[in-house]
Design a protein around this motif. Structure first.
Motif, PDB file in Angstrom:
ATOM      1  N   SER A  36       4.661   1.120   4.968  1.00 10.62           N
ATOM      2  CA  SER A  36       6.015   1.174   4.071  1.00 10.62           C
ATOM      3  C   SER A  36       5.535   0.115   3.032  1.00 10.62           C
ATOM      4  CB  SER A  36       7.237   0.541   5.006  1.00 10.62           C
ATOM      5  OG  SER A  36       7.572   1.335   5.807  1.00 10.62           O
ATOM      6  N   ILE A  37       6.259   0.227   1.810  1.00 15.97           N
ATOM      7  CA  ILE A  37       6.012  -0.642   0.855  1.00 15.97           C
ATOM      8  C   ILE A  37       7.309  -0.493   0.105  1.00 15.97           C
ATOM      9  CG2 ILE A  37       4.752   1.232  -0.557  1.00 15.97           C
ATOM     10  CD1 ILE A  37       3.304  -1.217  -2.017  1.00 15.97           C
ATOM     11  N   ASP A  56      -0.445  10.616  -6.775  1.00 18.86           N
ATOM     12  CA  ASP A  56      -1.268  11.395  -5.844  1.00 18.86           C
ATOM     13  C   ASP A  56      -2.699  11.474  -6.260  1.00 18.86           C
ATOM     14  OD1 ASP A  56      -2.397  12.475  -3.486  1.00 18.86           O
ATOM     15  OD2 ASP A  56      -1.148  14.436  -3.600  1.00 18.86           O
ATOM     16  N   GLY A  64       9.482   2.868  -0.422  1.00 18.07           N
ATOM     17  CA  GLY A  64       8.590   3.956  -0.244  1.00 18.07           C
ATOM     18  C   GLY A  64       7.658   3.617   0.754  1.00 18.07           C
ATOM     19  N   MET A  65       6.501   4.256   0.452  1.00 14.94           N
ATOM     20  CA  MET A  65       5.354   4.068   1.348  1.00 14.94           C
ATOM     21  C   MET A  65       4.059   4.451   0.576  1.00 14.94           C
ATOM     22  SD  MET A  65       5.014   7.362   3.935  1.00 14.94           S
ATOM     23  CE  MET A  65       6.713   7.414   4.471  1.00 14.94           C
ATOM     24  N   ILE A  66       2.931   3.981   1.309  1.00 11.84           N
ATOM     25  CA  ILE A  66       1.559   4.267   0.870  1.00 11.84           C
ATOM     26  C   ILE A  66       1.047   4.893   1.977  1.00 11.84           C
ATOM     27  CG2 ILE A  66       1.466   2.572  -1.005  1.00 11.84           C
ATOM     28  CD1 ILE A  66      -0.291   0.805   0.739  1.00 11.84           C
ATOM     29  N   LEU A  72       5.904  10.845  -6.231  1.00  6.33           N
ATOM     30  CA  LEU A  72       4.617  10.894  -5.631  1.00  6.33           C
ATOM     31  C   LEU A  72       3.564  10.495  -6.751  1.00  6.33           C
ATOM     32  CD1 LEU A  72       2.526  10.912  -3.294  1.00  6.33           C
ATOM     33  CD2 LEU A  72       2.943  13.690  -3.294  1.00  6.33           C
ATOM     34  N   TYR A 102       7.552   6.761  -3.588  1.00  2.30           N
ATOM     35  CA  TYR A 102       8.328   5.718  -4.187  1.00  2.30           C
ATOM     36  C   TYR A 102       9.770   6.580  -4.478  1.00  2.30           C
ATOM     37  CZ  TYR A 102       7.720   7.759  -8.715  1.00  2.30           C
ATOM     38  OH  TYR A 102       7.379   8.730  -9.829  1.00  2.30           O
ATOM     39  N   SER A 136      -0.273   5.355   7.100  1.00  2.00           N
ATOM     40  CA  SER A 136       0.807   5.291   6.098  1.00  2.00           C
ATOM     41  C   SER A 136       1.478   3.844   6.379  1.00  2.00           C
ATOM     42  CB  SER A 136       1.936   6.381   6.127  1.00  2.00           C
ATOM     43  OG  SER A 136       1.307   7.626   5.753  1.00  2.00           O
ATOM     44  N   GLY A 150      -2.180   8.258  -1.715  1.00  2.00           N
ATOM     45  CA  GLY A 150      -0.835   8.399  -2.390  1.00  2.00           C
ATOM     46  C   GLY A 150       0.115   7.466  -2.115  1.00  2.00           C
ATOM     47  N   TRP A 151       1.180   7.393  -3.151  1.00  2.00           N
ATOM     48  CA  TRP A 151       2.332   6.397  -3.146  1.00  2.00           C
ATOM     49  C   TRP A 151       3.753   7.207  -3.128  1.00  2.00           C
ATOM     50  CZ3 TRP A 151       4.114   3.528  -8.101  1.00  2.00           C
ATOM     51  CH2 TRP A 151       5.505   2.350  -7.710  1.00  2.00           C
TER      52      TRP A 151
END
Length: 592
Positions: free
Chosen positions: A490-491, A536, A494-496, A534, A526, A488, A523-524
């Motif tokens: 961070s973006i 997915d 959120g995260m991917i 999510l 946010y 995983s 998945g993302w």
């Protein structure tokens, strides 16, 4: 006087009503009772206790020394007169209390830790604070901890089974607080909340007396019911019986719930926050430039010398920040990877020595206290009521979850990417008058932790239960066991994440009753649009007998309507066994 019915006496004996209306003590050790029927008869136990106190003899084994909390309370209610006007010489108890030097009490709440079955919901214990203590004295203060006495040879499955059904004894331990900080904050990277309680010195002394009584006593430990938090409530009931904290949790005691009950009871004076080693490292690296992070990582890895030319262009303050972060990174890695001391001690010393030669004050700021504490988030029970369409067929939906949090629940007080669902079931009633169980998740856990330059954990998920599967012949209910591992990042807020998943399915509807699927999941997670969501995407390719691939794209978005309510929208497009279907579901969620 009917003292055997007094709430204080019942709390001292850990008695509670059974479903049949009689009494039973939580204590599972005959050594805790002076009457033969004492475990189920508080009246008999009171009579036996009074007789034992008047018995001849003295020393540490006398009942007055063995049960000092009972003795203190009974003496305050009854006029013993000259025959019991002075306490026995309880040398062992006196020396122990003198070692503790307890003046007040704090409740300590390390946050949840997904990599240990016994700590998935967090943990609570007590710290015995000394009068006018500073931070150093606070770290040296003793703690009262209740935990399962586990067999280290037990595998995780057997460990979980015995923990759920009372297969382990619970034991009281007394340790310095710095040992618990090392265990929870350093080794397990758990933030710690410290709740100073408003117990008086007299109440604190009585609590200590009762801890002495139960230290050698066995209580069967249950992860969900009679766990660490439940036992802490029973200790507080001894000194404040009118609160009846235990009675609020007859079947289940999740730490965050019990902390919330203690706060609501007015026991808390103030709350302090102690960030974990990982939280400190992440915050400090965020404050560095990319060049400073690169140099700090190289220093921690021993790839460049401390007099490297890479440090020279930096100001004194920047050098200080870089060296401090390098040391924190090395210390974190040594704890997380359990590296031998001799492997890191030399470099650690050199980094500290280099930092000590810089007079500038550290420019690095500590992590900010979270806006919402772990006990201030949504409650663990959740009920969903909604309507939707599956493959153009309308349905009404009801869903009930007993615990605890999933990836799209309100995030305040929880961690992005952490999910624990326990006993989560949904049913639907379709417009063609079909009533169906849609899914039952016995347990579903996800630990999606973003990787950084300095902290690089694996993300993983595991699930067990039953769910509908889209086949050519319909949507039968199949049992499943899922597991995945991946990374995983961070973006933004959120995260991917990306996982490689494996699935085992069991049903008469799949051929040959057992099937195995493998595939990716991307998945993302946010934040925004009034809540969090999510997106997915998943593919599962099955390899037993009939080889085919299924998959789906799903959007799950939750709009937060305060702490206890939310609105959830679910959109999905599924590919089954040579067939497709679309899904729409809109639900109102209630947390309680």
């Amino acid at each position: 006087m009917r003292l055997h019915d007094d709430p204080t006496w019942l709390a001292l004996g850990h008695y509670r009503r059974t479903p049949f209306g009689d009494w039973a003590s939580d204590a599972d050790d005959p050594a805790f009772f002076l009457a033969e029927t004492g475990q189920h008869d508080p009246d008999a136990e009171l009579s036996a206790t009074l007789l034992a106190y008047f018995a001849p003899g003295d020393g540490d084994e006398h009942p007055r020394c063995r049960f000092p909390a009972r003795y203190h309370w009974l003496k305050s209610r009854l006029d013993f007169g000259g025959s019991l006007s002075s306490d026995h010489d309880c040398k062992a108890f006196s020396e122990w209390t003198e070692t503790l030097k307890a003046h007040s009490v704090s409740l300590i709440f390390p946050a949840s830790y997904l990599n240990s079955p016994s700590s998935m919901f967090g943990h609570t214990f007590l710290r015995l604070d000394r009068e006018n203590q500073d931070e150093n004295a606070r770290l040296l203060a003793h703690t009262i901890n209740y935990a399962a006495d586990v067999n280290v040879a037990d595998n995780e499955l057997f460990y979980a089974y015995r923990g759920l059904f009372g297969g382990y004894p619970g034991v009281i331990s007394v340790q310095p607080f710095y040992e618990k900080v090392k265990e929870y904050s350093d080794f397990e990277n758990r933030d710690i909340w410290e709740y100073s309680l408003n117990l008086s010195p007299a109440e604190t002394a009585q609590l200590i007396r009762h801890v002495w009584e139960i230290r050698p006593i066995r209580f069967d430990y249950y992860f969900i019911g009679e766990n660490c938090s439940y036992r802490i409530l029973s200790l507080l009931d001894v000194v404040r019986p009118a609160l009846a904290l235990r009675e609020k949790f007859p079947y289940r005691s999740i730490p965050s719930d019990t902390v919330r009950a203690i706060v609501d009871a007015g026991l808390v004076e103030h709350v302090d926050y102690r960030p974990s080693a990982a939280a400190v490292l992440n915050e400090h690296t965020r404050q560095l430039t990319s060049d400073q992070r690169r140099v700090a990582r190289q220093l921690a890895d021993g790839k460049i010398a401390l007099d490297s030319a890479a440090l020279r262009p930096m100001s004194a303050a920047e050098q200080a920040a870089t060296l401090e972060t390098a040391y924190e990174s090395l210390r974190y890695r040594s704890l997380a990877d359990k590296l031998p001391r001799e492997r890191v001690a030399g470099l650690s010393y050199k980094l500290l020595l280099a930092r000590s030669r810089i007079d500038d004050v550290s420019p690095l700021k500590p992590p900010e206290r979270p806006a919402t504490r772990d006990d201030e988030g949504h409650k663990p029970w959740r009920a969903d009521l909604g309507f939707g369409f599956f493959d153009h067929t309308a349905f009404g939906s009801f869903r009930l979850r007993s615990a605890y949090h999933d990836l799209t629940d309100p995030l305040a007080g929880y961690r992005l990417g952490a999910q624990i669902k326990f006993l989560d079931a949904s049913v639907r009633y379709y417009e063609d008058e079909r009533f169906r169980v849609e899914a039952v998740d016995v347990i579903n856990i996800a630990s999606l932790t973003p990787r950084t330059e300095f902290i690089q954990p694996l993300s993983w998920s595991v699930g067990l239960g039953a769910r509908r599967k889209l086949l050519e012949t319909g949507r039968p209910l199949v049992g499943y066991l899922d597991g995945g591992v991946g990374l995983s990042y961070s973006i933004g807020d959120g995260m991917i994440f990306g996982l490689v998943n494996g699935t085992l399915e069991v049903s008469e509807s799949v051929r040959p009753n057992v099937d195995i699927g493998l595939g990716p999941r991307i998945g993302w997670l946010y934040r925004g649009l009034g809540g969090q969501g999510l997106l997915d995407f998943r593919i599962d390719c099955y390899i037993v007998e009939d080889e085919y691939c299924t998959g789906g794209l799903r959007l799950d978005h939750t709009v937060n309507l305060g702490k206890d309510y939310a609105l959830n929208l679910r959109l999905g497009r599924d590919r089954g066994e040579r067939t497709y279907a679309s899904e729409f579901l809109l639900s109102v969620r209630r947390y309680f």
